[in-house]
Design a protein around this motif. Sequence first.
Motif, mmCIF file in Angstrom:
data_model
loop_
_atom_site.group_PDB
_atom_site.id
_atom_site.type_symbol
_atom_site.label_atom_id
_atom_site.label_comp_id
_atom_site.label_asym_id
_atom_site.label_seq_id
_atom_site.Cartn_x
_atom_site.Cartn_y
_atom_site.Cartn_z
ATOM 1 N N VAL A 190 -6.185 2.293 -1.693
ATOM 2 C CA VAL A 190 -6.445 1.096 -0.682
ATOM 3 C C VAL A 190 -5.914 1.289 0.719
ATOM 4 O O VAL A 190 -4.613 1.713 0.744
ATOM 5 N N LEU A 191 -6.668 1.296 1.893
ATOM 6 C CA LEU A 191 -6.299 1.274 3.124
ATOM 7 C C LEU A 191 -6.558 -0.256 3.616
ATOM 8 O O LEU A 191 -7.452 -0.632 3.176
ATOM 9 N N ALA A 192 -5.848 -0.501 4.697
ATOM 10 C CA ALA A 192 -6.216 -2.128 5.111
ATOM 11 C C ALA A 192 -5.347 -1.879 6.557
ATOM 12 O O ALA A 192 -4.103 -1.208 6.726
ATOM 13 N N PRO B 119 7.436 -2.212 5.637
ATOM 14 C CA PRO B 119 7.080 -0.621 5.566
ATOM 15 C C PRO B 119 5.262 -0.749 5.300
ATOM 16 O O PRO B 119 4.860 -1.272 4.540
ATOM 17 N N SER B 120 4.768 0.005 6.155
ATOM 18 C CA SER B 120 3.347 0.332 5.975
ATOM 19 C C SER B 120 3.101 1.271 4.683
ATOM 20 O O SER B 120 3.915 1.585 3.910
ATOM 21 N N GLU B 121 2.007 1.193 3.982
ATOM 22 C CA GLU B 121 1.565 1.813 2.703
ATOM 23 C C GLU B 121 0.157 2.109 2.673
ATOM 24 O O GLU B 121 -0.789 1.685 3.430
ATOM 25 N N ILE B 122 0.149 3.487 1.983
ATOM 26 C CA ILE B 122 -1.331 3.678 1.368
ATOM 27 C C ILE B 122 -1.151 3.316 -0.055
ATOM 28 O O ILE B 122 -0.068 3.995 -0.921
ATOM 29 N N ARG C 65 0.361 -4.203 2.229
ATOM 30 C CA ARG C 65 1.329 -4.509 3.613
ATOM 31 C C ARG C 65 0.564 -3.982 4.585
ATOM 32 O O ARG C 65 1.244 -4.166 5.617
ATOM 33 N N GLY C 66 -0.413 -3.238 4.348
ATOM 34 C CA GLY C 66 -1.213 -2.638 5.556
ATOM 35 C C GLY C 66 -0.780 -1.097 6.014
ATOM 36 O O GLY C 66 0.173 -0.552 5.579
ATOM 37 N N THR C 67 -1.642 -0.545 6.437
ATOM 38 C CA THR C 67 -1.568 1.144 6.854
ATOM 39 C C THR C 67 -1.321 1.114 8.130
ATOM 40 O O THR C 67 -0.207 2.110 8.366
ATOM 41 N N GLY C 68 -1.492 0.419 9.009
ATOM 42 C CA GLY C 68 -0.988 0.491 10.483
ATOM 43 C C GLY C 68 -0.327 -0.518 10.952
ATOM 44 O O GLY C 68 0.651 -1.141 10.052
ATOM 45 N N PHE C 69 -0.638 -1.077 12.108
ATOM 46 C CA PHE C 69 0.173 -2.136 12.573
ATOM 47 C C PHE C 69 -0.694 -3.010 13.907
ATOM 48 O O PHE C 69 -1.655 -2.319 14.252
ATOM 49 N N TRP C 70 -0.555 -4.180 13.687
ATOM 50 C CA TRP C 70 -1.158 -4.800 14.943
ATOM 51 C C TRP C 70 -0.302 -5.087 16.032
ATOM 52 O O TRP C 70 0.920 -5.507 15.840
ATOM 53 N N GLY C 71 -0.475 -5.052 17.438
ATOM 54 C CA GLY C 71 0.112 -5.527 18.387
ATOM 55 C C GLY C 71 1.480 -4.725 18.509
ATOM 56 O O GLY C 71 1.405 -3.234 18.798
ATOM 57 N N PRO C 72 2.568 -5.302 18.511
ATOM 58 C CA PRO C 72 3.828 -4.330 18.660
ATOM 59 C C PRO C 72 3.855 -3.239 17.802
ATOM 60 O O PRO C 72 3.680 -3.342 16.643
ATOM 61 N N ARG D 51 4.738 6.444 11.738
ATOM 62 C CA ARG D 51 4.803 7.399 10.724
ATOM 63 C C ARG D 51 3.546 7.369 9.696
ATOM 64 O O ARG D 51 2.883 6.170 9.616
ATOM 65 N N VAL D 52 3.258 8.492 9.065
ATOM 66 C CA VAL D 52 2.224 8.213 7.980
ATOM 67 C C VAL D 52 2.775 7.379 6.995
ATOM 68 O O VAL D 52 3.662 7.664 6.346
ATOM 69 N N PRO D 53 1.882 6.372 6.330
ATOM 70 C CA PRO D 53 2.485 5.608 5.436
ATOM 71 C C PRO D 53 3.004 6.231 4.097
ATOM 72 O O PRO D 53 2.300 7.510 3.935
ATOM 73 N N ARG D 54 3.815 5.702 3.433
ATOM 74 C CA ARG D 54 4.421 5.951 2.150
ATOM 75 C C ARG D 54 3.244 5.743 1.013
ATOM 76 O O ARG D 54 2.506 4.709 1.390
ATOM 77 N N ILE D 55 3.149 6.273 0.124
ATOM 78 C CA ILE D 55 2.319 6.045 -0.966
ATOM 79 C C ILE D 55 2.906 5.159 -2.024
ATOM 80 O O ILE D 55 4.291 5.292 -2.549
ATOM 81 N N ARG D 56 2.301 4.083 -2.273
ATOM 82 C CA ARG D 56 2.943 3.064 -3.212
ATOM 83 C C ARG D 56 1.838 2.955 -4.397
ATOM 84 O O ARG D 56 0.679 2.989 -4.309
ATOM 85 N N ARG D 57 2.286 3.243 -5.510
ATOM 86 C CA ARG D 57 1.626 3.139 -6.962
ATOM 87 C C ARG D 57 1.808 1.964 -7.740
ATOM 88 O O ARG D 57 2.853 1.726 -7.962
ATOM 89 N N VAL D 58 0.602 1.636 -8.243
ATOM 90 C CA VAL D 58 0.821 0.446 -8.949
ATOM 91 C C VAL D 58 -0.239 0.436 -10.160
ATOM 92 O O VAL D 58 -1.284 0.786 -9.791
ATOM 93 N N ASP D 59 0.255 -0.030 -11.353
ATOM 94 C CA ASP D 59 -0.718 0.152 -12.383
ATOM 95 C C ASP D 59 -1.278 -1.325 -12.392
ATOM 96 O O ASP D 59 -0.320 -2.476 -12.454
ATOM 97 N N VAL D 60 -2.495 -1.652 -12.648
ATOM 98 C CA VAL D 60 -3.048 -3.050 -12.727
ATOM 99 C C VAL D 60 -3.740 -3.234 -14.127
ATOM 100 O O VAL D 60 -5.011 -2.614 -14.241
#
Length: 418
Positions: free
Chosen positions: A191-193, A403-406, A389-396, A166-175
Amino acid sequence: MAESESIRAAGAGTAAGAATAAADGPPEGARSERRSPRPRLRTVVVLLVLALLFGLPWATLFAFGTGWPLPVFAAGTAVFGAGLLAFPFLMAAGHGRRRNDRASRVADTTLGVVWVLFAWSVPAGLVHLVLVGLGAGGAGRARALAVGVAAVAAVLLAWGHHEAMRVPRIRRVDVPLPRLGGGLDGIRVVVLADTHYGPIDRAGWSARVTEAVNALDADVVVHAGDIADGTPVQRRAQSAPLGAVRARLAKVYVTGNHEYFGEAQGWLDRMAELGWEPLHNRHVVVERGGDALVLAGVDDVTAESSGLAGHRANLHGALEGADPGRPVLLVAHQPKYVAQAAAAGVDLQISGHTHGGQIWPFHFLVRIDQPVVQGLSRHGERTRLYTSRGTGFWGPPFRVFAPSEITVLTLRAGGAGA
């Protein structure tokens, strides 16, 4: 699941690295270790790990007192035996120098299935031992545990595949950043990763991720590395949508460890072609409202061992010429680089690499190698670290309880701490 380095994916956040490391050998350009006993020891360890990963689920489902009829036992044994024998060859063909995508898809999916079965076979085996110790064992209870493990695994794998694709959920954080000037208060860093474009063609997914990023109206967009598994030529269609990403001030990218299994310099060139600023041990400065922010980036910590000339994590070089009075946002793929960042007085480090564990309970292994698995943390007097936590996945192609995130990081001027 993703990425310790003795298991290649512990940082990537998956369990697959043990087999992949044996398949790949050293990165291109690295010195040969043929005369060292380490490769032989590594092979023995990999084989033992694989025997355990396949053996415990087999024993839970078809042995351990289940008393299945012979045809059921024989069929289950044949499936697990064939999987165990074929798996190293599929990993070698898929993730070795040949990079056969079909072999990768089969091997990676097999690993995900076996890992989930293994994770739930452990508690089932403990329950079985307790029941036997209490004199309450028997084939009926052993079969019930086996069916329970299979059912739980099937549900988690189906859900986990949906979460991965799925397209990752949006995660919002104040820094809060005490040194950030008022003119930059509220600046949005998206952030994408760990997009890990790979054997499964996700060009459509990549386009939808770009749409989601553009809807966030970012000031700065960061890609924190591990863009792909494969070369820029192999993953050209999947990476192409990144060229449409929009940001008011800057789009920046650093290499992750997986770039050094392929063509790291090629990915730096590809991202520049797509309109991104490759922060190859360098920095850029962005300004708004009369205030400035240094955006710095370093190569992954594995870069130096790759043998590529000019590639290593060099924070001194990345900050050379930067005004020491300005706040610094550093992009470094692995969270463990935060020790160097804190020593240099960096205000915020953005990292990925861990995948949040990707498939539970792999995050326990990730935590051995990394100081943080996900989220915002504080290190020393000044430095904050955000680990995606990353936008995609590696391997499996599964994400279970990770969950993935943007991510949208909103930087706030002043404030006491995270």
